[in-house]
Design a protein around this motif. Structure first.
Motif, short mmCIF file in Angstrom:
data_model
loop_
_atom_site.label_atom_id
_atom_site.label_comp_id
_atom_site.label_asym_id
_atom_site.label_seq_id
_atom_site.Cartn_x
_atom_site.Cartn_y
_atom_site.Cartn_z
N VAL A 62 0.84 -1.20 0.00
CA VAL A 62 0.00 0.00 0.00
C VAL A 62 0.87 1.26 0.00
CG1 VAL A 62 -1.80 1.28 1.21
CG2 VAL A 62 -1.90 -1.22 1.14
N CYS B 96 -0.44 2.18 -3.59
CA CYS B 96 -1.57 1.47 -4.18
C CYS B 96 -2.63 1.22 -3.12
CB CYS B 96 -1.08 0.14 -4.76
SG CYS B 96 -2.35 -0.78 -5.59
N PRO B 97 -3.56 2.16 -2.98
CA PRO B 97 -4.61 1.95 -1.97
C PRO B 97 -5.60 0.88 -2.42
CG PRO B 97 -4.99 3.99 -3.17
CD PRO B 97 -3.69 3.42 -3.67
N TYR B 98 -5.64 -0.21 -1.67
CA TYR B 98 -6.59 -1.29 -1.95
C TYR B 98 -6.81 -2.06 -0.66
CZ TYR B 98 -2.90 -4.85 -2.00
OH TYR B 98 -1.88 -5.70 -1.65
N GLN B 99 -7.77 -2.98 -0.66
CA GLN B 99 -8.09 -3.78 0.53
C GLN B 99 -7.02 -4.86 0.68
OE1 GLN B 99 -10.59 -3.20 2.83
NE2 GLN B 99 -9.38 -4.70 3.94
N GLU B 100 -5.94 -4.53 1.37
CA GLU B 100 -4.79 -5.42 1.48
C GLU B 100 -5.12 -6.68 2.29
OE1 GLU B 100 -1.50 -7.41 1.44
OE2 GLU B 100 -2.26 -6.91 3.41
N ASP C 203 -7.63 -9.39 3.33
CA ASP C 203 -8.87 -9.84 2.71
C ASP C 203 -9.32 -11.18 3.27
OD1 ASP C 203 -7.26 -11.76 1.46
OD2 ASP C 203 -7.13 -10.63 -0.40
N GLU D 174 -3.78 -4.88 -12.51
CA GLU D 174 -4.44 -5.28 -11.26
C GLU D 174 -4.09 -4.19 -10.26
OE1 GLU D 174 -6.55 -7.82 -8.57
OE2 GLU D 174 -6.26 -8.15 -10.71
N ASP D 175 -5.09 -3.47 -9.78
CA ASP D 175 -4.84 -2.33 -8.88
C ASP D 175 -3.86 -1.34 -9.50
OD1 ASP D 175 -6.62 -3.20 -6.81
OD2 ASP D 175 -5.11 -4.69 -6.23
N ASN D 176 -3.97 -1.18 -10.81
CA ASN D 176 -3.15 -0.24 -11.58
C ASN D 176 -1.67 -0.62 -11.66
OD1 ASN D 176 -3.73 1.84 -13.31
ND2 ASN D 176 -3.06 3.43 -11.90
#
Length: 150
Positions: free
Chosen positions: A29, A34-38, A40, A138-140
């Protein structure tokens, strides 16, 4: 000196869980912006591969990490990381080798399919993975699917 431990989520201590999550968020992150739901739902049933390094006072630190997940028709692993201060020591290769060995032992004959960041295609290829997709975002971040069959 390094040591590999492999535990299911419910076998991890609270300190181990926090150390893993801190390292994953820092690398995936913060460092990769890369802001994403790390964290899960796969974390509930994953097997966590931790490469630990000792410092001069014998304290163990998480130096590298991956998680293994059984997907039924294949096994995958991901969240592969080496903590910044431990990079360039061969720990990534050591970690991936241990991860593959664990999968072969626990899931004999099952293929391993991963989503690799595209810049690591040659690295994973050196273990026997073959690309099975074109590069996609994937997530840019450019990724591709890779497969190892036995």
């Amino acid at each position: 000196m390094t040591n590999i431990i492999i535990k299911k989520t419910d076998e991890l201590t609270s300190k181990e869980v926090i150390d893993i999550m801190k390292a994953r968020v820092k690398v995936f992150v913060v460092e990769q912006n890369c802001p994403y739901q790390e964290v899960d739902d796969d974390d509930y049933n994953a097997e966590h591969v931790c490469l630990l390094s000792k410092n001069s006072d014998d304290t163990k630190y998480l130096a590298a990490y991956s998680r293994i997940m059984d997907k039924g028709d294949h096994v995958t692993f991901g969240r592969v990381l080496v903590v910044e201060e431990y990079r360039k020591n061969g720990y990534g290769r050591e970690l991936v080798s241990a991860t593959i060995d664990e999968i072969k032992q626990r899931f004999p004959g099952k293929p391993i399919q991963i989503q690799a960041q595209a810049y690591l295609q040659k690295f994973y290829g050196s273990f026997g993975f073959k690309p099975i997709s074109e590069v996609y975002l994937e997530d840019n971040i450019p990724h591709l699917d890779m497969l190892m069959e036995f």
